[in-house]
Structure formats: structure tokens, C-alpha cells
Design an enzyme around this catalytic site. Structure first.
Site, mmCIF file in Angstrom:
data_model
loop_
_atom_site.group_PDB
_atom_site.id
_atom_site.type_symbol
_atom_site.label_atom_id
_atom_site.label_comp_id
_atom_site.label_asym_id
_atom_site.label_seq_id
_atom_site.Cartn_x
_atom_site.Cartn_y
_atom_site.Cartn_z
ATOM 1 N N GLY B 148 0.827 -1.196 0.000
ATOM 2 C CA GLY B 148 0.000 0.000 0.000
ATOM 3 C C GLY B 148 0.862 1.246 0.000
ATOM 4 N N CYS B 149 0.245 2.365 -0.317
ATOM 5 C CA CYS B 149 0.991 3.622 -0.423
ATOM 6 C C CYS B 149 1.480 4.093 0.948
ATOM 7 C CB CYS B 149 0.136 4.687 -1.103
ATOM 8 S SG CYS B 149 -1.532 4.862 -0.435
ATOM 9 N N TYR B 150 0.573 4.203 1.908
ATOM 10 C CA TYR B 150 1.011 4.598 3.250
ATOM 11 C C TYR B 150 2.059 3.620 3.796
ATOM 12 C CZ TYR B 150 -2.860 8.027 3.787
ATOM 13 O OH TYR B 150 -3.710 9.092 3.666
#
Lengths: 346, 346, 346, 346
Positions: B148-150
């Protein structure tokens, strides 16, 4: 009508004072100083003010100033304020100072973070201008030190929790984000549109921002013990708005208490604090242009921490709006006079 | 040339895969699926791709898909991915899945945060696609679960510190801010221009964001013990970029160690991690459009905490760029192929 | 590898030259001058360039410069260019000059809009660097005058129509809108974030912008008669992008001609012009970061006028990208080398 | 206090009506309809209104509506307005309709650009609600057709020039740029943040925008002859603001006349028109949030054309603010009541 002077009218807080005072029924602006724009109409410097503000910027000595108004806002950089404010007070005027010069009660602390203080004797007289904490003292004083923008957002968020020992003061982490108007209107590469737009970054990381001693002073008073915080400011690609996200470990008491109810009790009568329903985070776009501080509380059961969030417009509740709120108190006007414009959205 | 298929080409991550693959010398896009835009050229859906990408969106069954390409990116929502990926693998294909479906090793945890997992047997085979941590395993696998990005922004920032016991894992506070492209391209009131522009707000506060189990899984592995974090995401008024500001108490070891030197050692050879000089915070505008993760460390002596900051472009290193980095590894291509475009600023 | 020098590397066009050249396979940057940042790494001035550009800004005399590179981009203000370019040419170097100093063929016209020209004898040698119009001449010259950003967007939009007498040259109205990077990186109040964000305005209204003589020169050549235009530039609250909306009365011939087909014919082979389908207006966000010029034509039957719209990235096709396209031609490189990065969206 | 109902309160114009009426001393909002948000507090739909507006959205029949208020704003889409307005009028109410349904006097023209008109008999009674042109008629009417946003910006800019034959009506070119709030609050991909931010584009090019007949109607009346215009709208990456740049050939009379003096004469007494000094272009950021229309005139001697520029806030003077101005006139209130909030800048 009380005659009001704005010392330093050509910055963003000066312009915002003028914008808000244009709708104030008890005062009239009779002096506006600016070295850079002397001779120019303020509405030429800030064309949004056309037809609403009809005053010309002047470069006035303090002697001239005291003839021109009865109440003063000093919207000048720290250090400059120390030069002007004592003379205004000596002439019997009342002053709301928007600089940092009279916010810190302890001159040693002030000098550690800023520079030599040239009139430490005034520090005792100055009242820290957060009406939600010091309303009665503000009513009585002739010198109000208008709080910083970050401190306003943080102190309103935390003071009641610390007072009631709901959170552990050793665990405070304050992650704040501010719009670019907080950097002022001086020409600089770092605040050019192309440098800020479409980007985001922290600055003054690691306990170096000058608002720290001011925040810690007030949180320490609330907690009844010395409080040290971690504070990281960030620069948002928008003009107006501060949002602070604050983390603290809950005490046993805090864990068991209905904190939402506590805050409802504390802030119910406050005209400019809006406690949001549990689960609703604040947003800067919902306080834009207004004197409101929106607060929201959220417990994180997984980590036993509390997250407190606050949103203000940094140049209204964080500066000029709060300054007018203080002026209203100092003059016996209705506290909300001139400040009830609803936030504009979108 | 390896034939590549993009399953779910009409979202922002699909479009970004196409943008980056247009400059990749070892692959060619031979399939792009989209139910909504079937029959339309991808360059009509995303006019930036005109003259660079010449493929038409199609609504293909998995049987048709496997005929059309040898390598697949599945850029579809979680749950949908679980339906498609097993069949692609069964047909002997290699897959980088950009959804959350294969990131969590433990199906119970997955089901707690998402929904029932329909092919838990694949979880063991899937490699968590953070090349800086799992490069060798990615080279060997046929299924990479793209992070995921985070999580990308947080794990790269913290893993070495936890591995070396420089920070206390019980004290981790992650304050993350993301651009709006992370919300995807579906029509919704909450992500309209007027709702997001000129504003800033937290969301999913209090330990509820679905990236939490993914972050905690990887930090726990690094720490060698279960780690629980406080995580607050915020929505930035910009399209691309994540900045995470992370707070942790230093251990005695951490206090005495030159952490900058540690990170220089750990990340020196990494093509896409840029350790910034001490005192220089990262900025999303300096990684925009690129696969870089910029990292910065700052000790706060007043509170004995460490602040770690990281910036990525959420749809490049946080999604499509990292997916291509993984594809490069899985195919024996040079790891940086197609990914060396410098960030664009301003 | 050809050794390339950037004279004036610390402005936005200098930085963009460096960004694009980082991906160019035939050249290497061997000199980058900046008085202000001498001694600083260019990647420190523009942190987006870290790990991609490894050169230090220097304050070099022209004598030193000529030792350091074989090909030069002069990205300095007009007037400064006149001082540097002649010496570079005298030393046998090739130059793309990004200033206005060599764009106007007629020194009288130049002096009317700018100031005294100190080397008018070079005006004849300089080729106006719009490859779509002067490709062969650019291949032969040692001095290319890189077009202005507005002129690029306007001339590509109109030249074929004027050449074929499809529109009445006396009726041209050009309404152009530019991103703020066009104003450069000098500190100034007018381009501060807070002044530009969330706003829009015209400037230099009424036939006073210095790009007018340049536009009129090229349109006059295309029309075979003197052309005078109305030109109004506007400032957009975004960093990159120019969009020009151009109005012209159709001639009888223009009314009867399939102008879309005409433009398809004219621009079919052009690598960096993208003619949009009829009815599809261009958008700056679809050319962002790229060397493309997107064009669209629309007849208005109610008024018998033609509307021509063009979009470019002002610091790529409007400056640094086009400069590299010219360098490619002048060196016999493939024209698109280093320039095929797809526009980034969103 | 006059009881006011807002029909269609949950769009941006409905919310803006509520924001402005919160500060109006003569009226109180007693009904706010919204099908989608029925049962929700309006201040929950628009959290900026908390503590200022205390009304709940309802789904009311017209019969219920007429019981609840004496004056109505219909802020619903065209066609829906035709269903509601006749019944409100029949019940003896006064109405300001913000839709297009009663703006066009000629039902044939209306039907050409919109759809069948179901109550053409009301067209004669409706007054076009531009107070600067029709103040006296508005005072007398029970139905005011509130002008469109683009038309307001264009008609105020041009009407006096056409009335006095200063410009040639056959040469009018109107290049308008609008903020995104003009597109409304419905979920759609085209107005997502990521699609609009950091970009700019024309739309409905070539004489197809539905505001054209409305503009032409009023300009024709002013000119005393049929006027046809070229009109190109563009979408700006900001929420509030319209700027129109208008080109016209000067007549002999216009060439010789001091047009600045003419406009000073015409607009001197107008509370919401601000004529800028010659050479000062307007800017949307200087009217933001206010009911002002800023105008500026500039002759271009090179082409003998006049450029007229106007800036308004599209949801204030372009919609809700003007609607309140009309309500004030229709009720004999001071025309500026509730509308004197100064524009906010930055």
C-alpha cells in the site's frame, strides 16, 4: 465610535484586521501605518478592500500615532513591537500586540528563543490573549499579547484535558499543518507559488519552532506542572488554515471519562469554539475566513491514546480575528461584534 | 519483449502503469481491461497518453486474458483481485497484485480488517513487494503483493531503526498525509474539487484505516516483536504525494548512535531511496512523478524522541512505480528500467 | 557524449533542462552556472534532481565556459544573453539561446519592445527555433533562438491556417493563460503562493506584452502580409501549462474547407504535435511535464468564426523541452531523444 | 422578520444562500428543502454553517412549503423550477428563481436551448434580476429570474458600451473562465479534484453553452439591435470566481470617448460594482466571497479594440448574493443588507 489604529497594516494580518473591522459597528480605523506603502491607499495595496476601507497607509512616528487613535493593533514583527508598544501604553492607549514580544511571561525563556527583551517589566502586565482561558483578565488589561496561530490551535485543544489530568503530559506529540499565509507577505523564494503549490513538507523539525515556549507555557499552567512537547510544523499548499493533530496517552482517569461530555461542558458557552460530534474530524475548509476553532476528540482503543484535532483559520482565530475578539473584551463591546461572518465554503 | 496485461486500466494506478511502461524497453502492453470503458482507447480515457500508448480497453474474461499476455498487473479493488489472481497463476502467469488481498500473511488478520479470504492458500506464496526488504524473494516469486501507499512510506522509514533496536516500538506515532489520487477515480462528492481544494483534514482517525495491519505486520517482523501503532491519515489538497511524519522514543542505543550514518549504510545501494542530509526535511514536490522515497531523520533532544520523515509519490513508489520495480525483479530486468524519470519540479 | 553547458542553471528553465537531460543518452552536463548558488550542488538547489544530476553550480567566465562544454543552453534573461552568446559562438560553440535576444529578426522592432541590441549582426544567423516551421534551418545553424512560451502555443496553432488563407489575419484575438512558472524563480510579492493561489487575473493588457512582436513576426511570415494581433495574457493558479484560445474570422475558403483534415495533413508527421479529435478541447493537465503541443479546432457556425485552442507545458515545449529538441536537430541526434516521457496525469 | 424558504438547499448555491442569510438582519430561514439530505441538519451537510444556521433539511411538498415561508429562493435545476415556481406564485409568495427557467423572455429561444417550457405565460411577469439594469422593475415584481453567473459578468461589462454605441456589436468575443463550484455538487468524474487541480481547459466551445441566449438577449436590448457573440467558457482550478475577458472593435465614437469617465458615471452609485483605475486588471481573488463585480477597461491602440474585463464570485454576485440583493429590493430592505462582507484575501 472608538478610533482604532493598525500599526503594520500592509501584511496579511494587517489586511485581515481591516477586512474584519470594515464590518465592525463600534470602531473606525483612523490610522494605518506602513513604511513600504506610505501614501498608498490600503485598498490599493489590498484591492479586495476597495469600497469597504477608505484609509491611506502612512509612515507615522509613535508621537503622531497616539494623536490619531485610542486603541491600537500592533501587527509588526517581534522586536519591532517592543519598540512601539511601551510608548503607546505610556500615552494611555490600549493595545493588542500580535507579535510574540509579550506572550512569554518569563523573560529568560523569551530571550532563549528570541533575543534580548527591552521592556521585561511589561511582561507582568500583559495578558495572554486567549479569551477562552483569560477572558476576565483581558477585560481588565491595557496590553493583550495576542496568541500565536499554532499555539491557539494547540492550547484550545489540550488545556481542559491537562487541567483535568485526563492525559499524560509527558506524552504530548503535536503535528501541525499551516497554510502559507502564516509565512507573511515578504518576497521570498521559499513561499513562491511554484515552490509551495502541489507540495507539502515539514519545517523547523526537532523542537526548534518559536511557538514551542508559548505552547509549553500555557500547557504547563493548565497541567500544573512543566510540560514539554514534540512539535512539528508543516507547510500546506493553501492560504488559510491550521490543522493540529495531537497525540497523548490517556491516564486511567482519561480512559474512564466521557471526554466528549467534558468538552461539551467546558466549551458550551464559548461563541467561537465548535466541538464536533464524536467521529467527525475537523477540516480547515470549514472554518475558512471565520473566527471559529473546530475541535474533535477520538480515542484509539488499540493504543490507549487520545487524538485531539483542531482547525482554525490562522489569520482569523489565529491572528486578526482573535485580536478583535480581545479588543471587544477590552472595550466592553459584545465579544462577537464584527466576528460572526460564517466560514465560506467551498 | 515481454507481453504485459493491465487488469483494471482505467483507474489512476492503471493509467500510471501505462504512463511508465510507455518508456520501458523490455515490455509491451498487450491487454488493458476496463468494464466501464471497454471499446475506448486508453488514450481517450487518459488523453495524456495520446501518441504514447496505443491500446484499447476491453472487457475480457480471465480465459481471454491469459492468451494475451505473459505478465499481469492487477490494479483492481481488493476482493476483485482474489477472483482474478488465482486463475492467472494457475495459467502459469506471473502477477503483481496492487490490491490488499495478498499483503497480509495471516488470513485471520486479513479477515478482521477486510472480509472473508477466498484463497488463503496463496498467502504463503505471495511475497510482500517492498524490494528494499524482500528483493531476493521477489526475484523468485510468481506473485508479488504490491505494498500500500502509506505502508511504503512508513516501513521504509522505520524498518532499519526497529531492526537495530534504536527506537521503542511501543511509542510509534505515524501522522501521514496523502494526495487525493489515493482515493481513486470513482465519482464521489467527498473528492470533488470544491470539497478538497484549499482545505485539509484527517480521516479514519483512531486506528481504523486498513493499512494499519499491513504496516504493523512489517514493523513487527523488523522489530522481532508485535508492534502496534497510532496511525492518522489526512487528505492533502494536491493530487500526488504522501508525507509521513513519524515519532518514536529513542532507546539508549538509539540515543548514542549516529542514526544518519546507519541509514546511509542501509540505503546507500538502494536505487530509489534518497537519504536527505541531516536537517533537510523531505517534500512531496521533490519526488513528484518519480519512484523515489526521500527519507530524513531528526532527533529532538528536548524530548528524546526521533522524528522520521518520508515522502513518496503515492501512485509511483506507492503503487505503479513500485509494481514495475517488482516486475523488473521478477523478470530479471535491470531493477531501474523504466523508472529513472527524474521528479518534476515545479 | 556531447558535453553540454547550462548558462543560468538555477532558474526554472535551467532546472528543467537538467531534469530532461538526465534522461538523454547522447549528452552529459559538464557545466552549470549560477552566480547566486555558486558552490552549491544543483541537486541541492533543486532537490528533485538528487541522484539524477551530479553537478555543482559555478560562477564561470565565458573563457572558462568554453573550455568546459561543446554545446550551450543560455537560460539567462534577455540582455544578459547578448553578452554571452557572441563569445560562445566566437569560440566555435553551438548555442540554443532561451532568451528573447535573437528571436526578432528586425533589430528596430527588437529595440522598440526591449532595449538597444548590441550584436544585431547575429540576428541574421539566428534561426527561430520552432522545429515544426524551421526544422531544416535549425539543423544547419549554430545559433537557435528558442521561441517564447506564448509564441510557441500561438504560432503552432495558427501558422497553417494563415499560410492557406483560411482565416482573416485582421481579426486575430489571442486570449492566453499561463502557469506561474513562466514568471521565473525570483522572489517577488506578486508571485507568492498567497497572491496567486485560488485566483486568476489578466496582466499586461492592451498590447503591451513583449511576446507580441515575436508572435506577429512569425504569423506575418505565414500569412505573407503584416499581421497585428490582440493578445491578452493571464496568470493561472498552477505551475506548468499554457492554454491559448484564439479567435479568427473564417475566410470563404476557410468556411468551405475541412480544416481538421488540413491540420491532420500538416501535423501528421510531427512527433510533438497532437491534433485532438474535433470537439475535444485540449487541457494543460494532459501535456504536463511533456514536450507535446495539443491542438484543437472548432468552427462556430453562429458567428462564422474559428476557435483554435492549444495547450503546452510552458517550461517544456514552451522552453527547455523545445530547446533540447533544437539541440537534437543541431547535433544530428534523433529529434525525440530525451523527450518521450509521457505527460503525467493526474 | 420575513420568513424565507430555500428550495434546494444542499447545492453550493443553497449553502451560500444560507451562509449569507446568517448575517441578514431582516429575514430568518424557516424552510430548507433537500431530497437527498432530508432529516439532516443543513449544518451537518455543510459543516462551515455550524453555530450559524440551525435548520434541518426536509423533503416538502409545495403545499407544505407555502405554509412555511413568505419568500422563496428556488435553487433547483432548470425544468424543476418550472414545476415549483408557479405554485409558489399562485399561493401569493414572492420568488427569486436561480434557475434558467424564467430568464429568457422568448419561449421559442428558451425551447431551442433548453426544453419545452411548461408555463410560458409567466415569462412576461418575470423580471431579469440584474439590479444594475432593472432595479425598479425588480422592486415591483413577485418573480425575479436571477441571472446566470457568466451572464452577470458579461452584461455588467458591456451594457453601457452598447447602449452608447461605443463598440461594434458584431465584433464581440467573450472569453470567460469559471471556478469549479459553477459545476455544482453532484458526484462526477469530470469535477473530481484530481481531474481539475493543476489544470485548465475550455469546454462547450463553438457557441453551445446555454448562457449564450441569456447574454445575447440582454446585450441586444442594450444595443437596440440583435447581438450575436462568440463565447468560450473555461474551467479554472479554483472553487470561486469568474473572470471574463471581452474583446470588441471600437466605433468612431468609442475611439474618441473617455470610456473610463463613462463607466464612472454609469456605475458611481452602484453599491456592488467597482470600476478599477485604468490599467488595473481585475482578479478573482479580490472579489472572493463578496457580491462585488470588479470592472476594468483597456483600449488597445494597436488594433483599435477595447478589452473589457470583469471579475465576480460566481456563487455570490453570480448566484446567491445577487439573489439576496434582489430579495432586498423586492421587500423594500436596504439593497446591501447582508451583503457587505468584504472579499477575503488571501
Amino acid at each position: 465610535m472608538v478610533r482604532v489604529g493598525i500599526v503594520g497594516a500592509s501584511g496579511y494580518t494587517g489586511a485581515e484586521l481591516a477586512r474584519l473591522l470594515a464590518g465592525h459597528e463600534k470602531v473606525t480605523i483612523t490610522a494605518a501605518t506602513s513604511r513600504q506603502y506610505a501614501g498608498k491607499a490600503l485598498a490599493e495595496v489590498f484591492p479586495n478592500l476597495r469600497k469597504r476601507i477608505d484609509i491611506t497607509c502612512e509612515n507615522l512616528t509613535t508621537d503622531e500615532l497616539v494623536e490619531r487613535a485610542d486603541f491600537f493593533f500592533t501587527a509588526v514583527p517581534h522586536k519591532t513591537a517592543m519598540d512601539v508598544v511601551p510608548q503607546l501604553l505610556a500615552a494611555g492607549k490600549k493595545v493588542v500586540d500580535l507579535s510574540a514580544d509579550f506572550r512569554i511571561h518569563d523573560s529568560t525563556t523569551y530571550e532563549e528563543w528570541y533575543q534580548k527583551h527591552t521592556c521585561p517589566e511589561l511582561l507582568d502586565q500583559a495578558v495572554y490573549g486567549l479569551p477562552e482561558l483569560y477572558r476576565e483578565q483581558i477585560r481588565q488589561t491595557r496590553l493583550t499579547a495576542n496568541p500565536g496561530c499554532y499555539p491557539t490551535s494547540v492550547i484550545l485543544a489540550l488545556a481542559p484535558l491537562l487541567r483535568e489530568e485526563m492525559i499524560d503530559p509527558a506524552t504530548l506529540i503535536v503535528d501541525s499543518k499551516s497554510g502559507t499565509s502564516g509565512a507573511g507577505r515578504a518576497a521570498s523564494v521559499g513561499t513562491l507559488f511554484c515552490e509551495v503549490a502541489d507540495g507539502f513538507k515539514p519545517y523547523k523539525v526537532g523542537g526548534t519552532h518559536r511557538h514551542i515556549p508559548e505552547i509549553e507555557q500555557e500547557l504547563s499552567i493548565a497541567a500544573g506542572q512543566p510540560v514539554t512537547i514534540s512539535f512539528t510544523p508543516h507547510l500546506l499548499p493553501l492560504s488559510r488554515g491550521i490543522l493540529s493533530t495531537i497525540y497523548a496517552a490517556l491516564t486511567d482517569k482519561g480512559r474512564e471519562t466521557d471526554l466528549q461530555a467534558l468538552y461539551e461542558r467546558v466549551y458550551r458557552e464559548e461563541p467561537f469554539v465548535r466541538l464536533l460530534p464524536s467521529g467527525t474530524p475537523p477540516a480547515t475548509q470549514h472554518v475558512r475566513g471565520s473566527n471559529y476553532c473546530d475541535l474533535s476528540l477520538q480515542k484509539d482503543r488499540r493504543t490507549n491514546r487520545l487524538i485531539v484535532m483542531s482547525a482554525i483559520d490562522n489569520i482569523v482565530k489565529g491572528a486578526s480575528g482573535q485580536a478583535i475578539q480581545n479588543m471587544n473584551l477590552m472595550n466592553g463591546f459584545p465579544e462577537t461584534e464584527g466576528l460572526l461572518g460564517a466560514p465560506f465554503f467551498p
